[in-house]
Write a protein that holds these residues in place. Structure first.
Motif, PDB file in Angstrom:
ATOM      1  N   PRO A  66       4.753  14.872   7.855  1.00 46.32           N
ATOM      2  CA  PRO A  66       3.330  14.931   8.195  1.00 46.32           C
ATOM      3  C   PRO A  66       2.518  15.511   7.036  1.00 46.32           C
ATOM      4  CG  PRO A  66       4.459  16.808   9.140  1.00 46.32           C
ATOM      5  CD  PRO A  66       5.507  16.009   8.399  1.00 46.32           C
ATOM      6  N   CYS A  67       1.388  14.891   6.715  1.00 42.73           N
ATOM      7  CA  CYS A  67       0.492  15.380   5.674  1.00 42.73           C
ATOM      8  C   CYS A  67      -0.881  15.631   6.300  1.00 42.73           C
ATOM      9  CB  CYS A  67       0.364  14.356   4.542  1.00 42.73           C
ATOM     10  SG  CYS A  67       1.933  13.959   3.712  1.00 42.73           S
ATOM     11  N   PHE A  68      -1.259  16.896   6.420  1.00 48.29           N
ATOM     12  CA  PHE A  68      -2.536  17.267   7.044  1.00 48.29           C
ATOM     13  C   PHE A  68      -3.620  17.389   5.982  1.00 48.29           C
ATOM     14  CE2 PHE A  68       0.952  18.930   9.542  1.00 48.29           C
ATOM     15  CZ  PHE A  68       0.633  18.524  10.825  1.00 48.29           C
ATOM     16  N   TYR A  69      -4.871  17.074   6.383  1.00 49.22           N
ATOM     17  CA  TYR A  69      -5.967  17.167   5.430  1.00 49.22           C
ATOM     18  C   TYR A  69      -7.228  17.659   6.130  1.00 49.22           C
ATOM     19  CZ  TYR A  69      -6.764  12.477   7.437  1.00 49.22           C
ATOM     20  OH  TYR A  69      -6.927  11.413   8.300  1.00 49.22           O
ATOM     21  N   ASP A  70      -8.199  18.131   5.340  1.00 45.08           N
ATOM     22  CA  ASP A  70      -9.453  18.654   5.873  1.00 45.08           C
ATOM     23  C   ASP A  70     -10.341  17.522   6.388  1.00 45.08           C
ATOM     24  OD1 ASP A  70      -8.651  21.166   5.281  1.00 45.08           O
ATOM     25  OD2 ASP A  70      -9.900  21.395   3.491  1.00 45.08           O
ATOM     26  N   ASN A  71     -11.290  17.901   7.225  1.00 41.82           N
ATOM     27  CA  ASN A  71     -12.192  16.932   7.840  1.00 41.82           C
ATOM     28  C   ASN A  71     -12.982  16.137   6.799  1.00 41.82           C
ATOM     29  OD1 ASN A  71     -13.446  15.929  10.403  1.00 41.82           O
ATOM     30  ND2 ASN A  71     -15.297  16.739   9.420  1.00 41.82           N
ATOM     31  N   GLU A  72     -13.292  16.772   5.666  1.00 45.77           N
ATOM     32  CA  GLU A  72     -14.087  16.100   4.625  1.00 45.77           C
ATOM     33  C   GLU A  72     -13.356  14.922   3.990  1.00 45.77           C
ATOM     34  OE1 GLU A  72     -14.437  18.485   0.911  1.00 45.77           O
ATOM     35  OE2 GLU A  72     -13.279  19.973   2.045  1.00 45.77           O
ATOM     36  N   TYR A  73     -12.023  14.839   4.216  1.00 47.56           N
ATOM     37  CA  TYR A  73     -11.241  13.766   3.607  1.00 47.56           C
ATOM     38  C   TYR A  73     -10.882  12.650   4.586  1.00 47.56           C
ATOM     39  CZ  TYR A  73     -10.588  17.284  -0.044  1.00 47.56           C
ATOM     40  OH  TYR A  73     -10.786  18.214  -1.023  1.00 47.56           O
ATOM     41  N   ARG A  74     -11.516  12.621   5.737  1.00 43.79           N
ATOM     42  CA  ARG A  74     -11.159  11.637   6.771  1.00 43.79           C
ATOM     43  C   ARG A  74     -11.344  10.192   6.307  1.00 43.79           C
ATOM     44  NH1 ARG A  74     -13.661  13.606  12.454  1.00 43.79           N
ATOM     45  NH2 ARG A  74     -12.643  11.670  13.097  1.00 43.79           N
ATOM     46  N   GLN A  75     -12.349   9.948   5.476  1.00 43.21           N
ATOM     47  CA  GLN A  75     -12.643   8.574   5.062  1.00 43.21           C
ATOM     48  C   GLN A  75     -11.971   8.181   3.738  1.00 43.21           C
ATOM     49  OE1 GLN A  75     -14.224   6.801   7.331  1.00 43.21           O
ATOM     50  NE2 GLN A  75     -14.400   8.699   8.537  1.00 43.21           N
ATOM     51  N   GLN A  76     -11.338   9.131   3.064  1.00 45.62           N
ATOM     52  CA  GLN A  76     -10.724   8.819   1.770  1.00 45.62           C
ATOM     53  C   GLN A  76      -9.358   8.133   1.935  1.00 45.62           C
ATOM     54  OE1 GLN A  76     -12.817  11.575   1.673  1.00 45.62           O
ATOM     55  NE2 GLN A  76     -14.066  10.530   0.158  1.00 45.62           N
ATOM     56  N   VAL A  77      -8.924   7.469   0.879  1.00 43.75           N
ATOM     57  CA  VAL A  77      -7.621   6.819   0.847  1.00 43.75           C
ATOM     58  C   VAL A  77      -6.531   7.871   0.672  1.00 43.75           C
ATOM     59  CG1 VAL A  77      -6.136   5.242  -0.448  1.00 43.75           C
ATOM     60  CG2 VAL A  77      -8.550   4.666  -0.059  1.00 43.75           C
ATOM     61  N   LYS A  78      -5.465   7.749   1.467  1.00 46.96           N
ATOM     62  CA  LYS A  78      -4.318   8.657   1.362  1.00 46.96           C
ATOM     63  C   LYS A  78      -3.147   7.900   0.747  1.00 46.96           C
ATOM     64  CE  LYS A  78      -7.065  10.643   4.424  1.00 46.96           C
ATOM     65  NZ  LYS A  78      -8.317  10.050   4.918  1.00 46.96           N
ATOM     66  N   TYR A  79      -2.273   8.647   0.054  1.00 48.33           N
ATOM     67  CA  TYR A  79      -1.135   7.976  -0.564  1.00 48.33           C
ATOM     68  C   TYR A  79       0.056   8.920  -0.683  1.00 48.33           C
ATOM     69  CZ  TYR A  79      -2.753  10.304  -4.863  1.00 48.33           C
ATOM     70  OH  TYR A  79      -3.138  11.216  -5.785  1.00 48.33           O
ATOM     71  N   TRP A  80       1.212   8.340  -1.042  1.00 47.46           N
ATOM     72  CA  TRP A  80       2.490   9.049  -1.183  1.00 47.46           C
ATOM     73  C   TRP A  80       3.079   8.653  -2.530  1.00 47.46           C
ATOM     74  CZ3 TRP A  80       5.163  12.867   0.965  1.00 47.46           C
ATOM     75  CH2 TRP A  80       6.556  12.905   0.887  1.00 47.46           C
ATOM     76  N   CYS A  81       3.358   9.664  -3.367  1.00 42.81           N
ATOM     77  CA  CYS A  81       3.891   9.357  -4.689  1.00 42.81           C
ATOM     78  C   CYS A  81       5.060  10.282  -5.011  1.00 42.81           C
ATOM     79  CB  CYS A  81       2.803   9.458  -5.755  1.00 42.81           C
ATOM     80  SG  CYS A  81       2.148  11.120  -5.996  1.00 42.81           S
TER      81      CYS A  81
END
Length: 502
Positions: free
Chosen positions: A100-115
């Protein structure tokens, strides 16, 4: 005891050289940091706003006792990029894992990735929440409602082990993320640590996966897997000195038995499965052979306090001299006290109880310099001894200096004496007022109607007229009414009814 002392917040890994930021006297605020003390709750609070990555580090909650003396405790502040996950994940080869990768509310619309990669700036992208969201055995899925994206990895191999990043792309040239370490094991497991007394025996079970039932198993010694020294194998030799190995393919376990253990047998060992001549899998175990003397591993005491450390020993050591020494190595530790002589030295004392097979060491008025490694020792002869090590940690806690203690006791007694004086004065004053009131019973107030005619009768006769000009209607209790017996005037007045015209 620290309610009235100055509190402060400073930064630095070392207490003695940390850099002050804010104080409860001045300044109470510095840029984005503020401090507030609540003596009633015995708590001071530090607030830090608009935190940045560079704010990460060690800080200290401090209380200043005097200009040259202070106490405090350390806290580690970690400022993340707004993306968080697990630190380490361990999975068996061939298995699957969901990270699981949690993020802040400000990043809800950004692209997420795994590297993958040890360095954030140069990690190799594997999957994105836009495209591709699947690559081989890796899948990514985003849930903005939960502010979470998950990465699923299936059919894991040894080569999949390494560092990965949960990333959020802010723009084409900017991103935030946090790192996770993935460890894929070979499916061989055993105990992590085994402790045995000298002269004893131990059997260590090494479990393995079904796919390794036909492979050769072995037992080797060494801290490094690639260079450990082979001792026994399930093909040959199955026994070497006091060590033997036996495999049970049905239960998928091979057992290693070690007899007549000595302290020289302590160290790291490996349960190994040979895949081929150049390939093997295994897991590490630490064997600790003790001398028949044991105690606590670590003891933590506040400065100024006392501690009693029990040192247990085998029945065969009942008649031997016991001692307490300081140092990291038993062979070179500095003797402090012994059960033969002396049994007490400064703030340290030793007592032996052969019936319970324990000797106790008591240390009083501990200071920071008392921290370190100590040994519970049993002397076999002048050149031979056995023992076990214990680490003593003396913390600063919130302990006040002795001179400050006397100061506070003196202040406390002074305040108590002042309270007693005030109470005594109040009681005496109240008693005087009460006695005065008994001698002069208050005041008398007369309400006279000016339309009525009064006659004032005294020793001189009857005087007609307005008595308000002649008679005081109030006798104050605050002034002496009678000064002497000669000045006493006995008088009275009466209301006469006057008939009016018809």
């Amino acid at each position: 005891m620290y309610q009235h002392q100055e509190k402060y917040w400073c930064r630095g890994s070392d207490w003695s050289s940390c850099t002050p930021i804010v104080r409860t006297n001045s300044p109470k605020k510095s840029a984005e940091v503020s401090i507030r003390d609540d003596p009633g709750q015995r708590l001071f609070t530090v607030i830090m706003n608009n935190l940045k990555i560079v704010d990460s580090g060690y800080y200290w909650c401090g209380v200043e006792i005097s200009r040259g003396s202070a106490v405090g405790t350390r806290v580690s502040l970690s400022v993340t990029e707004g993306v968080s996950t697990l630190n380490t994940v361990t999975v068996e080869r061939g298995g699957s894992v969901t990270i699981p990768c949690f993020y802040d509310n400000e990043y809800r619309q950004q692209v997420k990735y795994w590297c993958k990669g040890s360095d954030w700036s140069s990690c190799t992208p594997i999957v994105h929440t836009e495209s591709p969201n699947k690559s081989g055995e890796v899948l990514i899925r985003n849930d903005p409602g939960q502010r979470l994206f998950t990465v699923i990895m299936n059919n894991l191999k040894i080569v999949d082990s390494g560092y990965y990043w949960c990333g959020v792309e802010i723009s084409r040239g900017s991103a935030v993320g946090t790192r996770v370490s993935l460890s894929v094991t070979e499916g061989v497991s055993t105990l992590n640590t085994v402790t045995v007394e000298r002269g004893g025996s131990v059997t260590i079970p090494c479990f393995y996966e079904n796919e390794y039932r036909q492979q050769v198993k072995y037992w080797c010694k060494g801290s490094d897997w690639s260079s450990c020294t082979p001792i026994v194998r399930t093909d040959s030799p199955k026994k070497s000195g006091e060590v033997s190995i036996r495999d049970d393919p049905v239960k998928r376990v091979f057992n290693v038995t070690m007899n007549n253990l000595t302290t020289g047998n302590s160290g790291y060992y490996w349960c190994g499965v040979e895949i081929s001549r150049d390939s093997a899998v295994g897991t590490q175990v630490y064997l600790s052979v003790s001398e028949g003397v044991f105690t606590l591993n670590t003891v933590t005491v506040e400065r100024g306090g006392s501690v009693t450390i029990p040192c247990f020993y085998d029945n065969k050591y009942r008649q031997y001299v016991k001692y307490w020494c300081k140092g990291s190595d038993l062979s070179s530790c500095t003797p402090i006290i012994r059960t033969d002589s002396p049994k007490m030295k400064d703030e340290v004392s030793i007592t032996n109880d052969p019936v319970k097979r324990v000797f106790n060491v008591t240390m009083n008025n501990l200071t920071a310099v008392d921290s370190g490694y100590y040994w519970c020792g049993v002397e076999i002869n002048r050149s031979s001894a056995v023992g076990t090590r214990v680490y003593l940690s003396v913390t600063e806690g919130w302990i006040i200096e002795k001179q400050s203690l006397f100061l506070y006791v003196g202040l406390g007694l002074s305040v108590l004496l002042l309270i007693i004086i005030i109470i005594t004065w109040k009681v005496c004053d109240k008693h005087k007022k009460k006695r005065a009131m008994n001698q002069n019973p208050g005041s008398t107030e007369l309400t006279l109607n000016p339309d009525h005619e009064f006659a004032v009768i005294d020793r001189t006769g009857i005087i007609k007229g307005n008595p308000l000009e002649q008679v005081s209607s109030r006798c104050s209790s605050h002034h002496s009414v009678v000064s002497s017996s000669k000045s006493v005037v006995y008088s009275s007045f009466t209301l006469k009814h006057i008939e009016g015209p018809p």
